[in-house]
Design a protein around this motif. Sequence first.
Motif, PDB file in Angstrom:
ATOM      1  N   CYS A  63       0.842  -1.194   0.000  1.00 32.82           N
ATOM      2  CA  CYS A  63       0.000   0.000   0.000  1.00 32.82           C
ATOM      3  C   CYS A  63       0.878   1.245   0.000  1.00 32.82           C
ATOM      4  CB  CYS A  63      -0.891   0.015   1.232  1.00 32.82           C
ATOM      5  SG  CYS A  63      -2.017  -1.380   1.354  1.00 32.82           S
ATOM      6  N   GLU A  64       0.227   2.394  -0.096  1.00 32.56           N
ATOM      7  CA  GLU A  64       0.967   3.654  -0.100  1.00 32.56           C
ATOM      8  C   GLU A  64       1.713   3.880   1.208  1.00 32.56           C
ATOM      9  OE1 GLU A  64      -1.830   6.687  -1.039  1.00 32.56           O
ATOM     10  OE2 GLU A  64      -2.185   5.947  -3.091  1.00 32.56           O
ATOM     11  N   ASP A  65       1.200   3.322   2.312  1.00 29.96           N
ATOM     12  CA  ASP A  65       1.873   3.497   3.605  1.00 29.96           C
ATOM     13  C   ASP A  65       2.926   2.423   3.869  1.00 29.96           C
ATOM     14  OD1 ASP A  65       0.401   1.238   4.180  1.00 29.96           O
ATOM     15  OD2 ASP A  65      -0.709   2.107   5.863  1.00 29.96           O
ATOM     16  N   GLY A  66       3.172   1.577   2.872  1.00 30.31           N
ATOM     17  CA  GLY A  66       4.192   0.547   2.996  1.00 30.31           C
ATOM     18  C   GLY A  66       3.684  -0.799   3.477  1.00 30.31           C
ATOM     19  N   THR A  67       2.407  -0.911   3.813  1.00 28.28           N
ATOM     20  CA  THR A  67       1.843  -2.186   4.267  1.00 28.28           C
ATOM     21  C   THR A  67       1.912  -3.235   3.170  1.00 28.28           C
ATOM     22  OG1 THR A  67       0.310  -1.101   5.792  1.00 28.28           O
ATOM     23  CG2 THR A  67      -0.256  -3.326   5.081  1.00 28.28           C
ATOM     24  N   ASP A  68       2.465  -4.406   3.489  1.00 29.47           N
ATOM     25  CA  ASP A  68       2.513  -5.523   2.545  1.00 29.47           C
ATOM     26  C   ASP A  68       1.204  -6.296   2.665  1.00 29.47           C
ATOM     27  OD1 ASP A  68       2.989  -7.864   1.101  1.00 29.47           O
ATOM     28  OD2 ASP A  68       5.108  -7.918   1.658  1.00 29.47           O
ATOM     29  N   CYS A  69       0.394  -6.228   1.626  1.00 28.29           N
ATOM     30  CA  CYS A  69      -0.957  -6.815   1.683  1.00 28.29           C
ATOM     31  C   CYS A  69      -0.945  -8.341   1.742  1.00 28.29           C
ATOM     32  CB  CYS A  69      -1.783  -6.347   0.478  1.00 28.29           C
ATOM     33  SG  CYS A  69      -2.213  -4.599   0.533  1.00 28.29           S
ATOM     34  N   ARG A  70       0.206  -8.943   1.536  1.00 27.26           N
ATOM     35  CA  ARG A  70       0.278 -10.409   1.594  1.00 27.26           C
ATOM     36  C   ARG A  70       0.390 -10.916   3.020  1.00 27.26           C
ATOM     37  NH1 ARG A  70       5.467 -10.979  -2.134  1.00 27.26           N
ATOM     38  NH2 ARG A  70       6.054  -9.363  -0.621  1.00 27.26           N
ATOM     39  N   VAL A  74      -3.687  -5.097   9.803  1.00 25.96           N
ATOM     40  CA  VAL A  74      -4.615  -4.088   9.288  1.00 25.96           C
ATOM     41  C   VAL A  74      -6.050  -4.576   9.467  1.00 25.96           C
ATOM     42  CG1 VAL A  74      -5.071  -2.440   7.445  1.00 25.96           C
ATOM     43  CG2 VAL A  74      -2.841  -3.556   7.569  1.00 25.96           C
ATOM     44  N   LEU A  75      -6.474  -4.630  10.718  1.00 22.17           N
ATOM     45  CA  LEU A  75      -7.767  -5.180  11.093  1.00 22.17           C
ATOM     46  C   LEU A  75      -8.937  -4.545  10.353  1.00 22.17           C
ATOM     47  CD1 LEU A  75      -9.352  -7.057  13.071  1.00 22.17           C
ATOM     48  CD2 LEU A  75      -9.419  -5.122  14.655  1.00 22.17           C
ATOM     49  N   GLY A  76      -8.930  -3.224  10.221  1.00 19.17           N
ATOM     50  CA  GLY A  76     -10.083  -2.530   9.647  1.00 19.17           C
ATOM     51  C   GLY A  76     -10.034  -2.300   8.156  1.00 19.17           C
ATOM     52  N   GLY A  77      -9.002  -2.818   7.476  1.00 23.36           N
ATOM     53  CA  GLY A  77      -8.896  -2.641   6.034  1.00 23.36           C
ATOM     54  C   GLY A  77      -7.852  -1.615   5.654  1.00 23.36           C
ATOM     55  N   ILE A  78      -7.287  -1.745   4.454  1.00 23.51           N
ATOM     56  CA  ILE A  78      -6.234  -0.841   4.013  1.00 23.51           C
ATOM     57  C   ILE A  78      -6.831   0.536   3.711  1.00 23.51           C
ATOM     58  CG2 ILE A  78      -4.846  -2.739   3.104  1.00 23.51           C
ATOM     59  CD1 ILE A  78      -5.689  -1.917   0.288  1.00 23.51           C
ATOM     60  N   ASP A  79      -6.008   1.571   3.865  1.00 24.36           N
ATOM     61  CA  ASP A  79      -6.498   2.944   3.721  1.00 24.36           C
ATOM     62  C   ASP A  79      -7.086   3.204   2.335  1.00 24.36           C
ATOM     63  OD1 ASP A  79      -5.804   3.532   6.296  1.00 24.36           O
ATOM     64  OD2 ASP A  79      -3.901   4.513   5.780  1.00 24.36           O
ATOM     65  N   GLU A  80      -6.432   2.693   1.293  1.00 20.57           N
ATOM     66  CA  GLU A  80      -6.915   2.940  -0.064  1.00 20.57           C
ATOM     67  C   GLU A  80      -8.322   2.365  -0.277  1.00 20.57           C
ATOM     68  OE1 GLU A  80      -2.390   2.319  -0.704  1.00 20.57           O
ATOM     69  OE2 GLU A  80      -3.922   1.824   0.786  1.00 20.57           O
ATOM     70  N   ALA A  81      -8.574   1.193   0.286  1.00 16.12           N
ATOM     71  CA  ALA A  81      -9.902   0.584   0.161  1.00 16.12           C
ATOM     72  C   ALA A  81     -10.928   1.382   0.956  1.00 16.12           C
ATOM     73  CB  ALA A  81      -9.874  -0.866   0.631  1.00 16.12           C
ATOM     74  N   LYS A  82     -10.517   1.892   2.104  1.00 12.08           N
ATOM     75  CA  LYS A  82     -11.428   2.737   2.891  1.00 12.08           C
ATOM     76  C   LYS A  82     -11.830   3.984   2.115  1.00 12.08           C
ATOM     77  CE  LYS A  82     -10.081   1.483   7.615  1.00 12.08           C
ATOM     78  NZ  LYS A  82      -9.570   2.006   8.902  1.00 12.08           N
ATOM     79  N   ASP A 292      -9.149 -10.020   3.697  1.00 15.52           N
ATOM     80  CA  ASP A 292      -8.334 -10.235   2.500  1.00 15.52           C
ATOM     81  C   ASP A 292      -7.853  -8.901   1.922  1.00 15.52           C
ATOM     82  OD1 ASP A 292      -7.245 -10.913   0.054  1.00 15.52           O
ATOM     83  OD2 ASP A 292      -8.838 -12.310  -0.487  1.00 15.52           O
ATOM     84  N   LYS A 293      -6.651  -8.505   2.319  1.00 14.71           N
ATOM     85  CA  LYS A 293      -6.106  -7.228   1.863  1.00 14.71           C
ATOM     86  C   LYS A 293      -5.680  -7.277   0.402  1.00 14.71           C
ATOM     87  CE  LYS A 293      -3.021  -7.154   5.135  1.00 14.71           C
ATOM     88  NZ  LYS A 293      -3.519  -8.386   5.829  1.00 14.71           N
ATOM     89  N   VAL A 294      -5.299  -8.450  -0.088  1.00 12.75           N
ATOM     90  CA  VAL A 294      -4.940  -8.580  -1.504  1.00 12.75           C
ATOM     91  C   VAL A 294      -6.152  -8.262  -2.369  1.00 12.75           C
ATOM     92  CG1 VAL A 294      -4.203 -10.187  -3.299  1.00 12.75           C
ATOM     93  CG2 VAL A 294      -3.067 -10.225  -1.070  1.00 12.75           C
ATOM     94  N   ASN A 295      -7.315  -8.770  -1.974  1.00 13.95           N
ATOM     95  CA  ASN A 295      -8.536  -8.476  -2.718  1.00 13.95           C
ATOM     96  C   ASN A 295      -8.897  -7.002  -2.608  1.00 13.95           C
ATOM     97  OD1 ASN A 295     -10.772  -9.182  -4.326  1.00 13.95           O
ATOM     98  ND2 ASN A 295     -12.071  -9.421  -2.526  1.00 13.95           N
ATOM     99  N   GLN A 296      -8.700  -6.422  -1.449  1.00 12.24           N
ATOM    100  CA  GLN A 296      -8.942  -4.987  -1.300  1.00 12.24           C
ATOM    101  C   GLN A 296      -8.040  -4.190  -2.247  1.00 12.24           C
ATOM    102  OE1 GLN A 296      -8.588  -3.903   2.888  1.00 12.24           O
ATOM    103  NE2 GLN A 296      -9.650  -5.779   3.508  1.00 12.24           N
ATOM    104  N   LEU A 297      -6.769  -4.578  -2.289  1.00 14.82           N
ATOM    105  CA  LEU A 297      -5.810  -3.861  -3.130  1.00 14.82           C
ATOM    106  C   LEU A 297      -6.157  -3.985  -4.606  1.00 14.82           C
ATOM    107  CD1 LEU A 297      -3.140  -2.223  -3.167  1.00 14.82           C
ATOM    108  CD2 LEU A 297      -1.920  -4.403  -3.412  1.00 14.82           C
ATOM    109  N   ARG A 298      -6.566  -5.171  -5.039  1.00 11.28           N
ATOM    110  CA  ARG A 298      -6.861  -5.330  -6.467  1.00 11.28           C
ATOM    111  C   ARG A 298      -8.108  -4.537  -6.868  1.00 11.28           C
ATOM    112  NH1 ARG A 298      -9.230 -11.307  -8.035  1.00 11.28           N
ATOM    113  NH2 ARG A 298     -10.918 -11.386  -6.504  1.00 11.28           N
ATOM    114  N   HIS A 299      -9.066  -4.376  -5.948  1.00  8.03           N
ATOM    115  CA  HIS A 299     -10.209  -3.526  -6.255  1.00  8.03           C
ATOM    116  C   HIS A 299      -9.771  -2.070  -6.430  1.00  8.03           C
ATOM    117  CE1 HIS A 299     -12.918  -6.864  -5.278  1.00  8.03           C
ATOM    118  NE2 HIS A 299     -13.920  -6.112  -5.686  1.00  8.03           N
ATOM    119  N   VAL A 300      -8.881  -1.629  -5.569  1.00  7.38           N
ATOM    120  CA  VAL A 300      -8.383  -0.256  -5.677  1.00  7.38           C
ATOM    121  C   VAL A 300      -7.622  -0.057  -6.980  1.00  7.38           C
ATOM    122  CG1 VAL A 300      -6.788   1.427  -4.674  1.00  7.38           C
ATOM    123  CG2 VAL A 300      -8.292   0.092  -3.176  1.00  7.38           C
ATOM    124  N   ARG A 301      -6.767  -1.010  -7.323  1.00 10.69           N
ATOM    125  CA  ARG A 301      -5.985  -0.893  -8.560  1.00 10.69           C
ATOM    126  C   ARG A 301      -6.897  -0.966  -9.793  1.00 10.69           C
ATOM    127  NH1 ARG A 301      -0.596  -2.853  -7.104  1.00 10.69           N
ATOM    128  NH2 ARG A 301      -0.074  -1.592  -5.268  1.00 10.69           N
TER     129      ARG A 301
END
Length: 440
Positions: A63-70, A74-82, A292-301
Amino acid sequence: MKAYSKLTREELQTLVHELKKEYSRYQSMEMSLDMSRGKPCKEQLDLSMGLMDSLNSDADMCCEDGTDCRNYGVLGGIDEAKVLLSDMMENNPANIIIYGNSSLNVMYDSISRSMTHGVMGNTPWCRLDKVKWLCPVPGYDRHFGITEYFGIEMINVPMTPTGPDMDIVERLVREDESIKGIWCVPKYSNPQGYSYNDETVRRFARLRPAAKDFRIYWDNAYGIHHLYDKNQDYLIEILAECKRAGNPDLVYKFASTSKITFPGSGIAALATSSNNLDDIRNQMKHQTIGYDKVNQLRHVRFFGDIHGMVEHMRKHAEIIRPKFEIVEEIFSKNLGGLGIGGWTKPNGGYFISFETMEGCAKAVVDKCKKAGVKLTGAGATYPYGKDPKDSNIRVAPTYPPIDDLKTAAQLFTLCVKLVSAEKLLAERTGEAPEKAEAQA
């Protein structure tokens, strides 16, 4: 043709005879069509295939904050998905939790948590003598299934074109402390396609429930599911309205991308007050380390931002709008002026609600099934599957191909005509419909 109620007994007998011959022709076609659920069709699902390419083995998974989605966390979801989902839901990203693929799952968890641990320090519902719930009807069968599963007593509240009957809602929640919630599909409601008007939303925000742990379950499942570019329903944002009314904790607001990308692998979200979020997170930390942060990230991308999502939904509308218009055209042509049924004409969502003559819905659904078209069961749009008037049928136009949909709509109107004529004939003869039908 004149209204069926104006026909003589002899005219009805002739009509039933002719309709039965036409119905037999449909039965001989040996069809097998399913219009029982509001599912996206293949063409709609194909719109999101790029989602599968938005991440690959060479992709940057951070993510933009450096979080590795794998990884964990990140209990509440990645910032970009929020940010993406908050734009879709018209809320502040700070007031959102991102979950897995199903908002229905989030609703179930919310009620389960309330049953076992209570809401913000209040008595767990499982320790109470009685728990009740308000259910606008007709409504969403899966909502009713959750409250029925937990043994919660459901109370019908009539729906109007502007939302639930708020006089009834206000009185019941004010007088009865055992009422703990209400189901709401506020925009393009399931099944009627109604949207709550401004007054209804404001009255919801200003409720004064007897129960401190009363919550409005605001399932905005069709918030951006418009059928038209210009003729779109507008909805006041409920959390902001609740805050203005001094009721910031009153609402749980749910949404997902289930009918935007893939129903089987979308992302769901809950928006609510800071107090409610603290209460919910306290339970979540024992349930999961993170969704699933990977799924969150792919929706954002895939979407980029809300503008990409809006353009994506225009493509959905181009596919399903003709289906709604076909059904409405066939209904109007075949049933208009006969006085045996009425239906809604929504500007969005996934359903058309049909009202038969009282006592006819089950028979219409049964005849459609025997001719090869499966509809949502009559009564499903009411708690416990019991429609007191046996008149409501949910029609789901989105899934079948156009040609199949035309055939199914023609058969449906034929079954409405036949069942209605049989009922009126039975009333003329003073006999049961099956006997009157046999004589015809």
